[in-house]
Enzyme design. Structure first.
Site, PDB file in Angstrom:
ATOM      1  CD  GLU A 269      -2.970  -1.175   2.275  1.00  0.00           C
ATOM      2  OE1 GLU A 269      -2.683  -0.628   3.346  1.00  0.00           O
ATOM      3  OE2 GLU A 269      -4.066  -1.726   2.052  1.00  0.00           O
ATOM      4  CG  ASP A 342      -7.538  -5.483   5.027  1.00  0.00           C
ATOM      5  OD1 ASP A 342      -7.062  -5.752   6.136  1.00  0.00           O
ATOM      6  OD2 ASP A 342      -7.611  -4.330   4.564  1.00  0.00           O
ATOM      7  CD  GLU A 370      -9.776  -1.135   7.896  1.00  0.00           C
ATOM      8  OE1 GLU A 370      -8.847  -1.681   8.518  1.00  0.00           O
ATOM      9  OE2 GLU A 370      -9.690  -0.766   6.717  1.00  0.00           O
TER      10      GLU A 370
HETATM   11  O1  GCW Z   1      -6.940  -2.830   5.797  1.00  0.00           O
HETATM   12  C1  GCW Z   1      -5.958  -1.989   5.534  1.00  0.00           C
HETATM   13  C2  GCW Z   1      -6.372  -0.744   6.209  1.00  0.00           C
HETATM   14  C3  GCW Z   1      -5.232   0.216   6.293  1.00  0.00           C
HETATM   15  C4  GCW Z   1      -4.085  -0.500   6.997  1.00  0.00           C
HETATM   16  C5  GCW Z   1      -3.717  -1.743   6.213  1.00  0.00           C
HETATM   17  C6  GCW Z   1      -2.625  -2.548   6.885  1.00  0.00           C
HETATM   18  C7  GCW Z   1      -2.390   0.375   8.419  1.00  0.00           C
HETATM   19  O2  GCW Z   1      -7.449  -0.183   5.518  1.00  0.00           O
HETATM   20  O3  GCW Z   1      -5.653   1.338   6.999  1.00  0.00           O
HETATM   21  O4  GCW Z   1      -2.969   0.341   7.147  1.00  0.00           O
HETATM   22  O5  GCW Z   1      -4.816  -2.559   6.118  1.00  0.00           O
HETATM   23  O6  GCW Z   1      -2.949  -3.454   7.628  1.00  0.00           O
HETATM   24  O7  GCW Z   1      -1.457  -2.268   6.653  1.00  0.00           O
END
Ligand code: GCW
Length: 678
Positions: A269, A342, A370
């Site tokens: 990311e 995720d 989340e």
């Molecule tokens: O799910 C995603 C989240 C991000 C997060 C990422 C991760 C910290 O939306 O906010 O970043 O995972 O776990 O690295």
């Protein structure tokens, strides 16, 4: 005159302020022995800060017989564990280390608080994992990524001189449930975290936490040598880069001799990493491992890597890491999210578990919600955590559960660890919702003993947090235990996943497909609804993600007839008219699931309203009001998903269930202004 009135008011309000039931006490509501009879006579040799805390907890709260605290070298094999046994005169708590004694003290206080029988104790406890760690995703500016309980607990601007009393309260709460490690900062890490002035702040926190048995760790940015050190690059094979990290490690350990190590999110990311220089994850992790090794530190290297490519996102981490098996130093542990995508309401376990045969692996769970309604929804997560831990990977034959792969019982794993992304912020009640405290609690208890049942954990937590009255405990426990499944039902039943509103992930957006956006961040990528059916084909005819699972799971998941129905749409693109096991069509089944999710939340509201006589007004109202939001949200989810999927199925919503109360077009217009801080 005015002053006098103010004083009078303060005087009158004082008891209210003092006894405010605002959730700040968490589950630590031991009866104060000043109000009762303290019988704590402690026999213990030695002096040490941890022992002092153990003794203070006993003298303040213990109301039973004499307690003897005793360290015994022969108990070192229990690690942080302890023995507790009764003799006619006293209760003896013995442990290899002082931290074991402290955990033992919290154990008997828990027994007292839950009104358990303490007459004939004979207990031996050894933690499932050595490193039981909370990952805070807190930024240095005080914001918290995916945090729903206010700003960060860490006041970096005030540190190291001004200390919030909550630092110690936080450490105590963790110690009381066995959590022994903390990462302060976001995995999307600022290089500044490693600046000398910040390290001095970290040192002060480490000093507060140490007596509670807690070691501190930091998330580090892979580009730190370049950004902070002014080097040309951060290539892990560059000697200068290596030296920079070596010097940094020495600086850290001078301040914090028991520093735990680094947590790293690299090449994921948008974060920098070794691949920026054509190196592998192993090259990056090993370079850091080498500089930490002389001090006993470890590297937790995250496997959460994926990029917008043709390859199914669910397959990417496995493809990336499998070739690196056996290439990591022994003080590296690969940190793997519970599922392959995720932290969704339900995912199958991540196929990396067990697949890396020569590498230490640890699970990462998300305690912060989340993808589960933030701090608004009541979702008890122990069943989710346990579902992953109890999943059989078949990696080393039948019985190779994720728990056993990661706790060292099956393989000779050098480091054993388990991580939870914290749901804690500066809110008075710590987690934004009193019921979310139960998830912090559950994570700690499972990290200590992954064999505890969800039922047992809920039972303890309810009794400690509220009351022992059965009229309260039983219905509230039922509500908690079913809450995760309920949430799956009103959000993403049958293996649906990632159909959330873009970016902030609160609320439904199954239609989400922003032109030009990253396809793997769009809901339509995940549900693949069309006129034929619904779901992601991950079988041999599709992405073949099923092939990443050991036999017989690859075949079980890969066959529509044998795939567990709660993961059906994760692995298969299923016709709308497909007959489910109960005889309903897929379309009917999914409609009933959404409806049942809504009905359950309504039932929770009724349950909770009946609990009014057993709980203080303040917490009663807070929770009542959260349930109202959850109830409305559940209807929103149901209407959005059913009305949208109906545009493909073209079938009527079964007449037995509640009719939608929204128009699809109106729901599509909802744009919440919930910024997420990256
Ligand atoms: O799910 C995603 C989240 C991000 C997060 C990422 C991760 C910290 O939306 O906010 O970043 O995972 O776990 O690295």
């Amino acid at each position: 005159m005015r002053n006098l009135r103010t004083y009078l008011l303060i005087f009158l309000l004082f008891p209210l302020i003092l006894f405010a039931e605002d959730g700040s006490k968490l589950w630590l509501r031991f009866p104060d022995s000043q109000n009762g009879i303290s019988a704590a006579k402690i026999i213990s040799k030695g002096k040490n800060l941890t022992l002092d805390i153990a003794k203070k907890e006993l003298t303040t709260y213990w109301q039973g017989q004499i307690v003897e605290l005793r360290t015994e070298k022969s108990l070192h094999y229990l690690k942080d564990g302890y023995r507790i046994y009764s003799t006619p005169e006293k209760i003896v708590i013995s442990a290899g280390k002082q931290t074991g004694l402290l955990y033992g003290v919290y154990h008997i206080l828990r027994l007292q608080q839950t009104k358990s029988d303490i007459s004939h104790l004979n207990i031996t406890e050894k933690p499932s994992y050595d490193v039981r760690i909370l990952n805070h995703w807190d930024n240095l500016d005080g914001s918290v990524e995916r945090g729903y309980a206010g700003k960060s607990l860490w006041k970096w601007d005030d540190l190291p001189n001004k200390l919030s009393p909550r630092y110690e309260e936080y450490a105590r709460a963790n110690a009381s449930i066995g959590i022994n490690s903390v990462v302060f900062n976001n995995v999307n890490a600022s290089p500044n975290m490693l600046r000398t002035d910040y390290l001095q702040k970290v040192k002060v926190l480490a000093d507060i936490f140490r007596p509670y048995g807690i070691r501190v760790y930091l998330s580090v940015n892979f580009s730190s040598p370049k950004v902070l050190g002014g080097l040309e690059n951060s290539d892990p094979l560059n000697k200068e880069v290596h030296k920079w990290w070596k010097d940094k490690a020495a600086e850290i350990y001078k301040l914090i001799p028991d520093f735990g190590g680094f947590l790293v999110k690299a090449n994921s990311e948008g974060q920098p990493g070794p691949q920026d220089y054509g190196r592998t994850h192993a090259d990056g992790a090993n370079m850091m491992a080498d500089v930490l090794k002389p001090f006993g530190g470890i590297v937790m290297w995250r496997a959460f890597v994926y990029s917008p490519s043709k390859e199914d996102r669910a397959k990417q981490a496995y493809l990336e890491f499998l070739p690196l098996d056996g290439k990591f130093r022994d003080n590296v542990i690969v940190q793997i999210k519970n599922g392959p995508i995720d932290f969704q309401p339900r995912e199958p376990f991540n196929p990396l578990f067990g697949a890396l045969k020569k590498t230490s692996e640890m699970a990462e769970f998300q305690i912060t919600q989340e993808y589960l309604g933030f701090s608004n929804h009541l979702v008890f997560l122990a069943p989710l955590f346990k579902e992953t831990l109890e999943s059989d990977t078949y990696a080393d034959g039948k019985g190779s559960t994720v728990a056993k792969i990661t706790d060292g019982s099956l393989r000779n794993t050098k480091i054993t660890a388990i991580a939870g992304v914290a749901n804690i912020g500066e809110d008075t009640n710590w987690t934004g919702n009193i019921f979310a405290q139960a998830n912090w609690y559950a994570f700690g208890r499972l990290a200590w003993n992954h064999e505890l049942s969800s039922e047992k954990i809920a039972d303890e937590w309810i009794k400690m947090t509220f009351t022992n009255q059965q009229e309260f405990v039983n219905p509230v426990k039922d509500m908690m235990l079913s809450s995760r499944e309920t949430t799956v039902d009103y959000m993403m039943p049958l293996g649906l996943h990632h159909i959330f509103a873009f970016d902030h992930h609160y609320g439904p957006e199954p239609w989400g497909d922003i032109p030009g956006g990253r396809p793997d961040w769009m809901p339509v990528y995940y549900h693949k609804a069309d006129e034929n059916g619904l779901g992601f084909d991950r079988t041999e005819t599709g992405s073949n993600a099923v092939s990443q699972y050991f036999p017989p799971l690859n075949a079980i998941f890969g066959n529509i007839e044998t795939c567990p129905e709660n993961l059906l749409l994760w692995f298969h693109h299923v016709p709308w008219t497909y007959k489910m096991k109960d005889g309903k069509t897929l379309w009917e089944e999914i409609s009933f699931k959404y409806d049942s999710g809504v009905k359950n939340v309504r039932a929770y509201q009724k349950t909770w309203d009946k609990m009014e006589p057993y709980v203080d007004a303040e917490r009663f109202r807070q929770i009542q009001s959260k349930l109202k939001v959850q109830s409305k949200d559940a209807v929103w989810w149901k209407d959005a998903c059913l009305l949208y999927f109906q545009t493909f199925s073209k079938m009527p919503i079964p007449y037995e269930i509640e009719r939608p109360v929204h128009e699809l077009d109106d729901l599509k217009k909802i744009k919440l202004d919930l910024k997420h801080h990256n």
